[in-house]
Motif scaffolding. Structure first.
Motif, PDB file in Angstrom:
ATOM      1  N   TYR A  65       0.914  -1.031   0.039  1.00  0.00           N
ATOM      2  CA  TYR A  65       0.116  -0.432   0.330  1.00  0.00           C
ATOM      3  C   TYR A  65       1.089   1.349   0.083  1.00  0.00           C
ATOM      4  N   GLY A  67       1.641   3.784   2.080  1.00  0.00           N
ATOM      5  CA  GLY A  67       0.895   5.616   1.842  1.00  0.00           C
ATOM      6  C   GLY A  67       0.271   5.636   0.617  1.00  0.00           C
ATOM      7  N   ASN A  68      -0.632   4.623   0.945  1.00  0.00           N
ATOM      8  CA  ASN A  68      -2.124   4.374  -0.118  1.00  0.00           C
ATOM      9  C   ASN A  68      -1.808   5.104  -1.275  1.00  0.00           C
ATOM     10  N   LEU A  71      -4.458   2.862  -3.272  1.00  0.00           N
ATOM     11  CA  LEU A  71      -5.632   4.008  -2.244  1.00  0.00           C
ATOM     12  C   LEU A  71      -6.412   4.898  -4.161  1.00  0.00           C
ATOM     13  N   ASP A  86       1.016  -4.174   4.070  1.00  0.00           N
ATOM     14  CA  ASP A  86       1.447  -1.983   4.107  1.00  0.00           C
ATOM     15  C   ASP A  86       2.784  -1.543   3.129  1.00  0.00           C
ATOM     16  N   ILE A 211     -10.341   0.709  -5.466  1.00  0.00           N
ATOM     17  CA  ILE A 211      -9.811   0.425  -4.693  1.00  0.00           C
ATOM     18  C   ILE A 211     -10.237   1.334  -3.592  1.00  0.00           C
ATOM     19  N   SER A 212     -10.369   0.686  -1.898  1.00  0.00           N
ATOM     20  CA  SER A 212     -10.539   1.509  -0.960  1.00  0.00           C
ATOM     21  C   SER A 212      -9.990   1.322   0.367  1.00  0.00           C
ATOM     22  N   LEU A 213     -10.106   2.056   1.120  1.00  0.00           N
ATOM     23  CA  LEU A 213      -8.979   1.968   2.156  1.00  0.00           C
ATOM     24  C   LEU A 213     -10.050   0.193   3.177  1.00  0.00           C
ATOM     25  N   LEU A 216      -7.958  -2.570   1.589  1.00  0.00           N
ATOM     26  CA  LEU A 216      -6.888  -2.658   2.369  1.00  0.00           C
ATOM     27  C   LEU A 216      -6.291  -2.850   3.641  1.00  0.00           C
ATOM     28  N   CYS A 217      -7.905  -2.341   4.819  1.00  0.00           N
ATOM     29  CA  CYS A 217      -6.752  -2.126   5.620  1.00  0.00           C
ATOM     30  C   CYS A 217      -8.160  -3.713   6.244  1.00  0.00           C
ATOM     31  N   GLN A 218      -7.486  -4.313   7.493  1.00  0.00           N
ATOM     32  CA  GLN A 218      -8.301  -5.576   7.645  1.00  0.00           C
ATOM     33  C   GLN A 218      -8.418  -5.614   9.046  1.00  0.00           C
TER      34      GLN A 218
ATOM     35  N   THR B 149      -0.078   2.476   7.051  1.00  0.00           N
ATOM     36  CA  THR B 149      -0.789   1.561   6.422  1.00  0.00           C
ATOM     37  C   THR B 149      -1.380   1.359   7.756  1.00  0.00           C
ATOM     38  N   ASP B 153      -5.530   0.878  10.951  1.00  0.00           N
ATOM     39  CA  ASP B 153      -7.175  -0.199  11.788  1.00  0.00           C
ATOM     40  C   ASP B 153      -5.964   0.194  13.126  1.00  0.00           C
ATOM     41  N   LEU B 178      -0.421  10.145   7.361  1.00  0.00           N
ATOM     42  CA  LEU B 178      -0.662  10.365   6.309  1.00  0.00           C
ATOM     43  C   LEU B 178      -2.388   9.882   6.281  1.00  0.00           C
ATOM     44  N   TYR B 186     -12.810   5.883   7.267  1.00  0.00           N
ATOM     45  CA  TYR B 186     -12.492   4.694   8.237  1.00  0.00           C
ATOM     46  C   TYR B 186     -12.283   4.834   9.586  1.00  0.00           C
TER      47      TYR B 186
END
Lengths: 232, 216
Positions: A65, A67-68, A71, A86, A211-213, A216-218, B149, B153, B178, B186
């Motif tokens: 990812y 740093g996005n 995204l 990450d 592609i959204s967050l 990417l996040c979990q 990133t 979370d 960032l 989110y």
């Protein structure tokens, strides 16, 4: 399925080895290194490349990812597949969890040959600082920059002979007052990106989807979440 | 807007010139907040040059050092009256699994200079620590910082931890680092800031709002 790989040049040695070992000789579009610090530029560049590619069913993104940078990306006609990590450190350590385990031991600055050669890294930063501000001031500034870092870890991915640059990494560690360690890495994640199966370690985005967050996040998989629910 | 000499000196990272100008201007009766503001303008330019690849990380740190030096210079003046912004507590920390703290430390300096009482929880702060500290210090603003990133979370789970303790209605959560609007959504934070002084202005506005609500 017609497949192309878009990859970060910093991963070149590791990805080339993964291609040789898996025999998945898809065409690779290399994105030059050095854009990591400028994540918006890299993001725009990737989108531009995705729009330029046609007559392809699937794009494998050999990126984290970072740093996005992923995204908001969308491929109009091809499916996107990328590792759920990450950044490329997790990719080269073999998993997100491996990176977390190592980082939990102590604040760790990671280096690979690719990072040393192609990216703006801490050593280049330090040399610039010495040139501009002199050694004493540079040391003071880097004490703050590396405040919570205690170790320099060289990731041995097996894609090349690391002994060639260990002298330099030891010098870097010594200068920056970090311990020096060689940490075993792996190219298995990259091999799996090429071959599949794309299980929970990967994200698959259908053509036209952004592609959204949430991709990417979990946090549902995070053990931290369980800790929260036990708060009384 | 024409850049002041002070801002230009900060942009050039000429520490001696900055301190000389700041001292001279203070002696000439210039308002201390105006001096800080001009220094801040210079820092913004340094940030832009960094984004353009013209400056390096060390330059960013240097500008932060210059900024702290100017704050110290201003604060040490005999006639300096520290602003009292709020009796309220701001809780600040870098979230779990992240150890980046340059931006955090800078914003804390700026907040304290502006009269805020800030509790700094440090780096790699677990969500439950944020929540417990929020209770202990009766904080009404919680600032979560992170660059990785995986910090998103951690930020999200920290907001959930505040909810879990029933603190969410009275606490405003600001994320920084960032981040962008998508990250804010989110994480379910209330606000995101990408720049320290923007964060200070936001905290001031939130404190004013909270005071008004208490009066009403």
């Amino acid at each position: 399925m017609k497949t192309i790989v878009i990859a970060c040049h910093t991963l070149k040695d590791e990805l080339n080895r993964a291609i040789r070992e898996t025999g998945c000789e898809y065409p690779v579009l290399w994105i030059e290194s050095g854009l990591h610090l400028y994540t918006e530029t890299l993001n725009k560049r990737l989108q531009l490349e995705l729009e330029r590619i046609s007559n392809v069913d699937r794009v494998l993104l050999a990126f984290g990812y970072c740093g996005n940078v992923l995204l908001g990306l969308k491929s109009p006609h091809a499916e996107l597949v990328f590792p759920c990590v990450d950044d490329c450190i997790s990719l080269l350590l073999g998993s997100q969890q491996a990176r977390r385990n190592i980082s939990e031991e102590m604040g760790t600055y990671y280096l690979t040959k690719g990072w040393l050669e192609f990216e703006s890294n801490i050593w280049r930063e330090y040399q610039y600082a010495v040139k501009r501000y002199g050694e004493e001031k540079a040391e003071r500034l880097f004490k703050q920059i590396l405040n919570h870092y205690h170790r320099l870890a060289v990731i041995d991915t097996g894609a090349y002979e690391i002994s060639d640059f260990l002298k330099l990494t030891k010098k870097i560690a010594n200068t920056l007052n970090l311990t020096h360690e060689i940490i075993p890495g792996s190219i298995n994640y990259l091999k799996k990106l090429l071959t599949g199966p794309w299980d929970q370690e990967f994200v698959i985005i259908p053509p036209g989807e952004i592609i959204s967050l949430a991709h990417l996040c979990q946090d549902q998989r995070e053990p931290m979440l369980q800790a929260i629910f036990s708060i009384t | 807007m024409v850049e002041s000499m002070l801002a230009a000196a900060v942009t050039r990272l000429d520490v001696d010139k900055v301190l000389f100008l700041a001292k001279t201007e203070l002696e000439n009766g210039k308002d201390s907040l105006e001096i800080i503001e001009e220094t801040r303008q210079g820092m913004i330019q340094v940030g832009k040059l960094y984004e353009q690849g013209k400056y390096f990380l060390a330059d960013l740190m240097m500008s932060a050092e210059i900024f702290k030096d100017v704050i110290n210079l201003v604060s040490n003046q005999a006639n300096y009256i520290p602003p009292i912004n709020s009796a309220k507590t701001i809780l600040f920390g870098t979230v779990k699994n992240d150890i980046h703290d340059i931006g955090k430390n800078l914003m804390i300096s700026l907040l304290r200079f502006n009269g805020f009482y800030v509790v700094d929880l440090g780096v790699d702060v677990a969500p439950e620590r944020f929540a417990q500290a929020c209770l202990t210090h009766n904080a009404t603003i919680v600032c979560l910082s992170g660059l990785l990133t995986q910090s998103y979370d951690s930020m999200r789970i920290t907001v959930q931890a505040l909810e879990k303790l029933g603190l969410r209605p009275r606490v405003k959560v600001i994320i920084g680092g960032l981040v962008n609007e998508q990250v804010r959504q989110y994480t379910k934070a209330d606000y995101f800031v990408k720049e320290c002084s923007e964060g200070v202005k936001l905290c001031s506005a939130l404190c004013d709002l909270q005071k008004q609500q208490e009066i009403c």
